[in-house]
Design a protein around this motif. Structure first.
Motif, PDB file in Angstrom:
ATOM      1  N   ARG A 209      18.859 -20.395  -2.318  1.00 24.01           N
ATOM      2  CA  ARG A 209      18.254 -20.124  -3.625  1.00 24.01           C
ATOM      3  C   ARG A 209      16.741 -20.190  -3.464  1.00 24.01           C
ATOM      4  N   GLY A 210      16.075 -19.287  -4.127  1.00 25.19           N
ATOM      5  CA  GLY A 210      14.622 -19.239  -4.032  1.00 25.19           C
ATOM      6  C   GLY A 210      14.162 -18.014  -3.265  1.00 25.19           C
ATOM      7  N   THR A 211      13.136 -17.364  -3.778  1.00 22.13           N
ATOM      8  CA  THR A 211      12.599 -16.146  -3.174  1.00 22.13           C
ATOM      9  C   THR A 211      11.449 -16.467  -2.243  1.00 22.13           C
ATOM     10  N   ILE A 212      11.431 -15.797  -1.101  1.00 23.66           N
ATOM     11  CA  ILE A 212      10.342 -15.913  -0.136  1.00 23.66           C
ATOM     12  C   ILE A 212       9.510 -14.638  -0.214  1.00 23.66           C
ATOM     13  N   THR A 213       8.196 -14.795  -0.279  1.00 24.55           N
ATOM     14  CA  THR A 213       7.288 -13.658  -0.452  1.00 24.55           C
ATOM     15  C   THR A 213       6.236 -13.645   0.642  1.00 24.55           C
ATOM     16  N   LEU A 214       6.050 -12.499   1.251  1.00 23.62           N
ATOM     17  CA  LEU A 214       5.000 -12.299   2.259  1.00 23.62           C
ATOM     18  C   LEU A 214       4.116 -11.151   1.802  1.00 23.62           C
ATOM     19  N   GLU A 215       2.824 -11.424   1.676  1.00 25.10           N
ATOM     20  CA  GLU A 215       1.861 -10.399   1.276  1.00 25.10           C
ATOM     21  C   GLU A 215       0.929 -10.092   2.446  1.00 25.10           C
ATOM     22  N   LEU A 216       0.905  -8.835   2.871  1.00 27.09           N
ATOM     23  CA  LEU A 216      -0.039  -8.373   3.891  1.00 27.09           C
ATOM     24  C   LEU A 216      -1.239  -7.789   3.147  1.00 27.09           C
ATOM     25  N   LEU A 217      -2.287  -8.564   3.036  1.00 29.21           N
ATOM     26  CA  LEU A 217      -3.359  -8.260   2.087  1.00 29.21           C
ATOM     27  C   LEU A 217      -4.117  -6.979   2.421  1.00 29.21           C
ATOM     28  N   LYS A 218      -4.407  -6.758   3.692  1.00 27.08           N
ATOM     29  CA  LYS A 218      -5.196  -5.575   4.055  1.00 27.08           C
ATOM     30  C   LYS A 218      -4.410  -4.282   3.878  1.00 27.08           C
ATOM     31  N   HIS A 219      -3.081  -4.383   3.924  1.00 20.17           N
ATOM     32  CA  HIS A 219      -2.238  -3.206   3.708  1.00 20.17           C
ATOM     33  C   HIS A 219      -1.785  -3.100   2.255  1.00 20.17           C
ATOM     34  N   LYS A 220      -2.128  -4.105   1.449  1.00 18.80           N
ATOM     35  CA  LYS A 220      -1.717  -4.161   0.042  1.00 18.80           C
ATOM     36  C   LYS A 220      -0.203  -4.013  -0.088  1.00 18.80           C
ATOM     37  N   GLU A 221       0.510  -4.743   0.779  1.00 17.78           N
ATOM     38  CA  GLU A 221       1.968  -4.718   0.779  1.00 17.78           C
ATOM     39  C   GLU A 221       2.518  -6.105   0.481  1.00 17.78           C
ATOM     40  N   ALA A 222       3.651  -6.135  -0.217  1.00 17.21           N
ATOM     41  CA  ALA A 222       4.344  -7.389  -0.506  1.00 17.21           C
ATOM     42  C   ALA A 222       5.816  -7.225  -0.159  1.00 17.21           C
ATOM     43  N   TYR A 223       6.346  -8.184   0.589  1.00 20.73           N
ATOM     44  CA  TYR A 223       7.751  -8.196   0.986  1.00 20.73           C
ATOM     45  C   TYR A 223       8.420  -9.433   0.389  1.00 20.73           C
ATOM     46  N   THR A 224       9.649  -9.289  -0.090  1.00 21.17           N
ATOM     47  CA  THR A 224      10.394 -10.443  -0.594  1.00 21.17           C
ATOM     48  C   THR A 224      11.800 -10.446  -0.004  1.00 21.17           C
ATOM     49  N   TRP A 225      12.356 -11.664   0.161  1.00 21.86           N
ATOM     50  CA  TRP A 225      13.734 -11.794   0.631  1.00 21.86           C
ATOM     51  C   TRP A 225      14.249 -13.201   0.328  1.00 21.86           C
ATOM     52  N   THR A 226      15.547 -13.390   0.531  1.00 23.14           N
ATOM     53  CA  THR A 226      16.206 -14.684   0.383  1.00 23.14           C
ATOM     54  C   THR A 226      16.958 -14.979   1.672  1.00 23.14           C
ATOM     55  N   ASN A 227      16.983 -16.228   2.083  1.00 23.99           N
ATOM     56  CA  ASN A 227      17.635 -16.601   3.339  1.00 23.99           C
ATOM     57  C   ASN A 227      19.152 -16.421   3.269  1.00 23.99           C
ATOM     58  N   PRO A 228      19.836 -16.321   4.430  1.00 26.73           N
ATOM     59  CA  PRO A 228      21.296 -16.195   4.435  1.00 26.73           C
ATOM     60  C   PRO A 228      21.980 -17.518   4.096  1.00 26.73           C
ATOM     61  N   TYR A 229      23.285 -17.447   3.861  1.00 25.85           N
ATOM     62  CA  TYR A 229      24.102 -18.644   3.682  1.00 25.85           C
ATOM     63  C   TYR A 229      24.195 -19.400   5.011  1.00 25.85           C
ATOM     64  N   CYS A 230      24.373 -20.720   4.918  1.00 28.68           N
ATOM     65  CA  CYS A 230      24.645 -21.541   6.092  1.00 28.68           C
ATOM     66  C   CYS A 230      25.980 -22.250   5.894  1.00 28.68           C
ATOM     67  N   CYS A 231      26.754 -22.362   6.947  1.00 25.20           N
ATOM     68  CA  CYS A 231      27.973 -23.169   6.914  1.00 25.20           C
ATOM     69  C   CYS A 231      27.960 -24.104   8.108  1.00 25.20           C
ATOM     70  N   VAL A 232      28.028 -25.401   7.833  1.00 26.96           N
ATOM     71  CA  VAL A 232      28.064 -26.410   8.883  1.00 26.96           C
ATOM     72  C   VAL A 232      29.507 -26.847   9.067  1.00 26.96           C
ATOM     73  N   HIS A 233      30.060 -26.579  10.236  1.00 27.02           N
ATOM     74  CA  HIS A 233      31.454 -26.896  10.518  1.00 27.02           C
ATOM     75  C   HIS A 233      31.598 -28.283  11.148  1.00 27.02           C
ATOM     76  N   ASN A 234      32.760 -28.867  10.938  1.00 35.87           N
ATOM     77  CA  ASN A 234      33.152 -30.130  11.582  1.00 35.87           C
ATOM     78  C   ASN A 234      32.286 -31.304  11.168  1.00 35.87           C
ATOM     79  N   VAL A 235      31.967 -31.404   9.879  1.00 28.70           N
ATOM     80  CA  VAL A 235      31.189 -32.554   9.413  1.00 28.70           C
ATOM     81  C   VAL A 235      32.028 -33.831   9.439  1.00 28.70           C
ATOM     82  N   ILE A 236      33.365 -33.704   9.558  1.00 29.19           N
ATOM     83  CA  ILE A 236      34.241 -34.869   9.616  1.00 29.19           C
ATOM     84  C   ILE A 236      34.703 -35.139  11.042  1.00 29.19           C
TER      85      ILE A 236
END
Length: 474
Positions: A209-236
């Protein structure tokens, strides 16, 4: 310990393959235009006046062999892990604010994007950066400390050309906001992170949850994305291991180009373990290039027609994926007590004509004794002489429980953790009695101008070093 201690980001992984097969000299040249920047990331031995950084921690990690999480988690199946007490032995000596700072380990990819004249090549570099941001997670079996409300972390890397400030802006729900900027005004990288975690019996799932934003200022570009899901196996039971899965959509809001990356679930017997595959398309949905690799290893790009031709030839010369899947499913053991970690399959098979976008840096030889930290992570809690007089009093480096754990004093770390939690609860009760709302210091809730959604935005002023109104949280 208190029952409001939040269970954060308990992710782990497994060793990546050490190298990729089929690497060509030309491809490496494409990937290392900024190789000198990458080599300086988190390393200690520097020249030409660049200060040295530590390459080890003061004490090795404490053994977890005599501890089990089952007694803690067995009543929490299907619930969100928002109020679960975890013994300090399952931590690593970093705050979650420092953990998200590890996004910056491969900043050279952002700098490469800033220097590229072609928008598609810039998107390739940004996509490689988005994948590299999760690469530090493999083999990280410890969870970071939960940030206290108002806790901050700053990182200034003049050798890498950026500075970063982060703040814990909310406690319920827990939200961490960060803002990084280029020292030469090339880029701004910011976001707010609040993962939702659930326990499913043998595994823990983290919903991004939460948006990540990268702005390349000299190119006047903005990129946004969200990270993938994580699953941690064998916690027990069994060996902890992680898979990342889900679709990550990176949007260039200036050109309309998109990069769609599929972080694949491992599948039967790990056939797709760690694999990432996707493509870049323009605003008319025409595929411009294919991107493939492993998030634990390396990422490549290739022309779509070359990729499809290779895929057809591969299918013609071997057993179909559908037939393989059915064979594997028929031989799959039932009622496993643990979700056994699949064997790592062959390393990335490089398609002729591909260009290398990113390769993971090797970890120090003693990493396994140091919480499986990367070289970069090893430096994050270093408190150099004179820094106490410069840092904000809320900085993670000044937090006594993390400092005690880093120094190997687990008893002191546990006592300090409980003291800080009690202090935080008392402050919260005092605010409630006075009907006073918590006021953030460096970030404010606002609107992300590129997505139109609500986001925590940096208000500026931190690096002016005016900390007189910072809260007393330690």
């Amino acid at each position: 310990m208190n029952n409001e201690d939040e269970f954060y980001d308990a992710v782990t992984g497994l060793d990546s393959d050490e190298s990729c097969e089929g690497t060509s000299e030309a491809s490496f040249k494409d990937a290392i235009v900024f190789d000198s920047m990458q080599k300086n990331n988190g390393t200690a031995a520097q020249e030409n006046g660049i200060k040295k950084r530590r390459t080890t921690l003061p004490a090795p990690m404490f053994s977890r062999n005599n501890f089990s999480v089952w007694g803690i988690l067995k009543k929490c199946i299907g619930l969100e892990l928002s109020k679960i007490t975890m013994p300090i032995v399952f931590n690593e000596p970093l705050s979650f604010l420092q953990r998200i700072t590890e996004y910056m380990e491969h900043t050279y990819l952002i700098q490469k994007a800033c220097a590229l004249p072609d928008s598609v090549e810039r998107m390739q570099a940004v996509a490689a950066f988005a994948v590299s941001a999760v690469a530090s997670q493999w083999d990280r079996t410890g969870k970071p400390f939960n940030p206290l409300l108002g806790e901050t972390y700053e990182l200034i890397r003049e050798d890498q050309g950026y500075r970063l400030i982060s703040e814990q802006v909310s406690h319920h729900p827990p939200v961490s906001a960060f803002h990084a900027e280029s020292l030469s005004a090339d880029f701004v990288f910011h976001g707010s992170i609040y993962p939702k975690l659930k326990f499913w019996g043998k595994s823990v799932e983290a919903e991004p949850r939460g948006t990540i934003t990268l702005e390349l200022l000299k190119h006047k570009e903005a990129y946004t994305w969200t990270n993938p899901y994580c699953c941690v196996h064998n916690v027990i039971l069994g060996k902890l291991w992680i898979e990342q899965y889900g679709t990550v959509e990176i949007v260039n809001h200036s050109t309309g180009d998109k990069c769609l990356l599929n972080f694949k679930p491992c599948g039967m017997f790990g056939k797709e373990l760690h694999r990432v595959e996707g493509y870049i398309q323009d605003k008319s949905k025409k595929k411009l290039c294919v991107i493939y690799g492993k998030w634990t290893e390396c990422m490549w790009s290739v022309d779509p027609q070359v990729y499809e031709a290779h895929k057809r030839a591969d299918k013609k010369g071997g057993t179909s994926d559908t037939k393989k899947h059915k064979q594997e499913e028929a031989s799959r053991p039932e009622n496993d007590e643990a979700d056994d970690m699949p064997e790592v399959q062959e390393t990335v098979a490089v398609i002729p004509g591909s260009t290398l976008l990113w390769r993971i840096a090797s970890r120090p030889a003693h990493s396994a004794q140091m919480y499986n930290f990367t070289n970069f992570a090893m430096t994050l809690n270093e408190l150099e002489p004179g820094m106490e007089g410069v840092l904000a009093p809320t900085d993670c480096r000044l937090r006594p429980d993390i400092r005690a754990m880093e120094n190997g004093d687990m008893d002191l770390a546990s006592r300090e953790k409980e003291r800080l939690e009690e202090k935080q609860r008392a402050a919260r009760k005092e605010r409630a009695k006075d009907e006073e709302e918590w006021s953030t210091r460096w970030f404010q809730l606002g609107t992300n101008p590129h997505t139109g959604s609500q986001d925590w935005m940096y208000t500026g002023g931190y690096f002016d070093r005016k900390y007189t109104d910072c809260p007393d949280i330690y």
